[in-house]
Design an enzyme around this catalytic site. Sequence first.
Site, PDB file in Angstrom:
ATOM      1  N   GLY A 241       0.781  -1.230   0.000  1.00 22.10           N
ATOM      2  CA  GLY A 241       0.000   0.000   0.000  1.00 22.10           C
ATOM      3  C   GLY A 241       0.808   1.272   0.000  1.00 22.10           C
ATOM      4  O   GLY A 241       0.236   2.368  -0.082  1.00 22.10           O
ATOM      5  N   GLU A 282       4.231  -6.327   2.807  1.00 20.77           N
ATOM      6  CA  GLU A 282       4.438  -7.027   1.542  1.00 20.77           C
ATOM      7  C   GLU A 282       4.485  -5.991   0.414  1.00 20.77           C
ATOM      8  O   GLU A 282       3.549  -5.838  -0.363  1.00 20.77           O
ATOM      9  CB  GLU A 282       3.356  -8.074   1.297  1.00 20.77           C
ATOM     10  N   CYS A 283       5.577  -5.277   0.337  1.00 22.12           N
ATOM     11  CA  CYS A 283       5.734  -4.190  -0.632  1.00 22.12           C
ATOM     12  C   CYS A 283       6.249  -4.731  -1.958  1.00 22.12           C
ATOM     13  O   CYS A 283       7.063  -5.645  -1.999  1.00 22.12           O
ATOM     14  CB  CYS A 283       6.707  -3.141  -0.096  1.00 22.12           C
ATOM     15  N   GLY A 284       5.797  -4.146  -3.042  1.00 24.63           N
ATOM     16  CA  GLY A 284       6.281  -4.503  -4.368  1.00 24.63           C
ATOM     17  C   GLY A 284       6.839  -3.294  -5.076  1.00 24.63           C
ATOM     18  O   GLY A 284       8.049  -3.097  -5.191  1.00 24.63           O
ATOM     19  N   CYS A 360      -1.159   1.295 -33.062  1.00 23.13           N
ATOM     20  CA  CYS A 360      -2.193   1.959 -33.871  1.00 23.13           C
ATOM     21  C   CYS A 360      -3.409   2.276 -33.015  1.00 23.13           C
ATOM     22  O   CYS A 360      -4.529   1.826 -33.292  1.00 23.13           O
ATOM     23  CB  CYS A 360      -2.581   1.070 -35.049  1.00 23.13           C
ATOM     24  N   TYR A 389       5.702  -2.899 -12.321  1.00 25.97           N
ATOM     25  CA  TYR A 389       4.463  -2.760 -13.099  1.00 25.97           C
ATOM     26  C   TYR A 389       4.713  -2.089 -14.446  1.00 25.97           C
ATOM     27  O   TYR A 389       3.941  -1.251 -14.887  1.00 25.97           O
ATOM     28  CB  TYR A 389       3.414  -1.998 -12.293  1.00 25.97           C
TER      29      TYR A 389
END
Length: 419
Positions: A241, A282-284, A360, A389
């Site tokens: 978060g 739990e950080c990403g 396109c 990400y």
Amino acid sequence: MNRLPNQSISQPVKHQHLRNYLDSRIGQVCAYLYDLAHLRQRAEMLRHALPPQCSLFYAIKANSDAPILQTLLHRTDGFEVASLGEIESVRAIDGDVPIVFGGPGKTDAELEGALEQRVMLIHVESEHQLRRLDWIARRRNQVADILLRVNPAQLPADAKATLRMGGQPTQFGIEEAQIPAMIALAQSLPGVRLKGLHLHAISNNLDARSHLAVLSHYLTLAQDWQQRYQLQFEWLNVGGGIGVNYGENHADPYAQFDWESFCGGLAALIATHRPRFRIVFECGRFITADCGYYLADVTDVKTTHGKHFAILRGGSHHFRLPVSWQHNHPFTVLTREAWPYPFARPTVRNAPITLCGELCTPKDTLARDVHVDQLRAGDCVVFLLAGAYGWHISHHDFLSHLHPERVYLNTETDTRDHE
């Protein structure tokens, strides 16, 4: 060159390493560069700043590349996963590292795979998921250690986040009012063992003070249930978060989450609440965003209806984050002097320009109306904070363009691993 974000999180732009890479390439550049030395240093800094009662897990959904996981092995306390494929990615680099398994849609095959692969904790998100896990575990003559994921009834009024998974109707977690019945059910099932709670209700919060208020609420809920039902939790997973500021979506486009202040406030919270369980983060994104760069050469510069556009050798099929979050992604420009053509070089000077990919679709836009001192066809645009990400949420094969090169740079020894 546009103004760069605050350096409190964003990687120092190591122009020499980027320049060395550019100079080594012949033809157009399209690549991800990941600075593994910087990632090592950052992970160690974040982990060591936490109070001793806390653990830092890496949420691999942000970037699950094997060199990233290998770099973070033993520099975090374990890995958080959300699929059997992610479990297998972690086990491919280490057979024993702790894994916690989240996600609302776990299949029977994933639950069985989690037990087979010795996942440490499974976050249970519904009564049906709990009963299925108990049934599967008993058939295997195992007992699964679980956390119940709570969707809290409300959150502090000043909780700030781009995304909310709790405090409102969502597919995530178990409604707070149902938790007493779920605790009783978990205690009655022989195939599961209740170890604590999982409270992860917000995402991409940039404000340390409001995040502390959210954590105080989580601690109060967990301790109240412990006392009411005479439980002794071992774990409280408070999720990730914690956000990364990519720029214009926020009041201050250059302010980043104050980790040092947050950890100091967290130590004070722990001293006040005196919990007897471990607190898991739990950080990403917050761990890996600033280890990565996405580089794309400018293939064309043109003006239509009075606006300037740069077309890149790349785009949202490689780096979908800016389109997904609807922000102007921070970038810098590295000049490339070579110009092989016998005609004038398209150039924009001292003007706003929109950076578009090669797809396109008009949605393939990575930054819109951003001022540049100069940008020419043949120059290279370097998008910062691209380590999380980016590649991993992108639609890689749309229009069947070539994939970018992905380079894992160990800057301490100046060695490179390629994928």
